[in-house]
Design a protein around this motif. Structure first.
Motif: not given
Ligand SMILES: Cc1ncc(COP(=O)(O)O)c(C=O)c1O
Length: 462
Positions: A83-84, A108, A188, A190-191, A217, A219-220
């Protein structure tokens, strides 16, 4: 050459190529199998038939189309720098150098890095802290309206939803407010890559609730390799062409086929995942019922606890947040007990809670293991009623310097009104949310907060 077909998955194509006997006079330099366990055999570069992520037209475009269909987005992009990379690209795409931007304080560090790179003038929205746990609550539509009204020249609003702890904000109302001020909403997420598929946390899902750019993300919280993420673009305010250009700036020119095929496999799992998510929800609800019997520990928004008790808009039950504030141990001690006595490794521990992250890949047995361990530990704990349940996160004062201004100055201490100006970010890690950023004043409040975090054995990094 490997023929491209709509229905051949990237994973299949890579394995076929690996077994085809073609000699690889191309990158990468490992030229196939070396150490067992590492996927050398499907690690290739952009050879004939395997497309180019930065100008996807073939097999990689197929994966991105699968993503669009599954997430109901207008455009979806594979991200292989996490996500960065997506957050850096999104912010750089919507703001010009020196512009104003509104961000939630609990963003973040990638959000802060994007602001610094673009010398943005940051206006903060501070989320309230939950009075029981100290956890940042949802960003409220009112606070967004107030910030947008106060700083109407801001190009974009950036918020995190769900947070690391699982707190979800009301994206629908927030996006309506952002748009009424002509501002782009970047979420964001990401989660929250799983949010689109989970009935128990679908409320506030940002793609369908009007967020212009959503970064998640994979992957999270979904079955995909570390570093894999997705960007979803649904905007008439932001320029898609500019966003695509910035994705090429912040992502490697050699995207890993191993990572991209794991995204493709993840999409295949999602396309047939109804049962998996129903079972996952059942497991979490069973865990929540079991949590009712805990006497000293308690689980955030589970058991008899609800998001309403804390004033959260909504909550992602997939985050099992085990709170220790009414006990005689802290979060770090609890995570150590889980590790040493039960062989359970949790995601993170904080002063007064521990986060166990879950996904559709956790089995009923795994949930049972965690619940049994917590029930046993709970019986060994003593109740504690502390007067102050959590430490308030200080709101640093700003100096006249922006983070980007300080990069150009000699590396010497700078004081304003006799107080040291921070030249760096200081984080408690995880989650990587800054306590202080360059240009803010390192006053006594900040020092005592850092001392408090250290005394609780948290890693404080700069
Ligand atoms: C809220 C939040 N945003 C963004 C990121 C960055 O995600 P990634 O690790 O996929 O680059 C993280 C990572 O921990 C995060 O917690």
């Amino acid at each position: 050459m490997i023929p491209l077909t709509e229905d051949k998955s990237l994973y299949t194509a890579l394995n076929e190529y690996s077994k085809s006997g073609a000699y690889p006079f191309h990158m990468p330099g490992h030229k196939r199998a070396l150490y067992p366990g590492l996927p050398y055999n499907i690690d290739i570069t952009e050879i004939n038939g395997f497309d180019d992520l930065h100008h996807a037209e073939g097999i990689l475009k197929n994966t991105q189309k699968k993503m669009q269909r599954l997430f109901d987005s207008e455009y979806s992009y594979m991200l292989i720098n996490g996500s960065t990379g997506g957050i850096l690209a999104a912010i750089t795409a919507v703001a010009n150098y020196g512009d104003e931007i509104i961000i939630a304080r609990n963003c973040h560090k990638s959000v802060y890095n994007a602001c610094e790179l673009n010398a943005l003038d940051i206006h903060f929205i501070y989320p309230e802290q939950d009075i029981y746990t100290g956890i940042a609550k949802s960003i409220t539509p009112d606070s967004v309206k107030q910030a947008a009204g106060q700083y109407p020249n801001s190009k974009a609003i950036v918020i995190t939803s769900p947070t690391y702890e699982g707190v979800i904000s009301d994206i629908k109302s927030i996006s309506e407010i952002a748009h009424s001020f002509g501002m782009v909403l970047i979420t964001d997420n990401a989660h929250g890559a799983h949010q689109h598929f989970c009935a128990f946390c679908r409320e506030g899902e940002p793609i369908e609730n009007g967020s212009d750019i959503v970064i998640s993300s994979l992957h999270k919280t979904l079955p995909s390799l570390t570093q894999t993420a997705a960007a979803h673009f649904n905007s008439t305010l932001a320029s898609r062409e500019r966003f695509e250009k910035k994705l090429s700036v912040f992502q490697t020119s050699s995207p890993s086929y191993v990572l991209m095929s794991s995204i493709d496999c993840c999409m295949d799992i999602l396309s047939n995942s109804k049962e998996l998510f129903l079972r996952y929800e059942d497991d979490l609800l069973r865990f929540s019922t079991g949590a009712k019997s805990l006497q000293n520990l308690h689980i955030l928004c589970m058991g008899n606890d609800t998001p309403q008790v804390h004033g959260f808009f909504a909550f992602d039950l997939g985050k099992i947040v085990i709170c220790t504030e009414n006990t005689d141990i802290n979060g770090t001690a609890l995570s150590q007990i889980l590790r040493t006595r039960y062989n359970i490794e949790t995601e993170m521990s904080y002063t007064n809670y521990v986060i166990a992250m879950t996904s559709i890949c956790d089995s009923e047995k795994a949930f049972g293991l965690l619940l049994n361990a917590l029930t046993e530990i709970d019986k060994t704990l003593k109740p504690k009623k502390s007067e102050k349940r959590f430490f308030e996160i200080p709101r640093p004062h700003r100096s006249s310097y922006k983070p980007a201004d300080l990069n150009a100055l000699p590396n010497e201490p700078i004081y304003e009104n006799g107080i040291l100006v921070s030249r760096q970010y200081i984080y408690a890690y995880p989650p990587g949310i800054p306590i202080i950023i360059p240009g803010e004043l390192l006053d006594d409040n900040i020092y005592s907060y850092i001392e408090h975090l250290k005394s609780e054995k948290l890693k404080v990094e700069s």
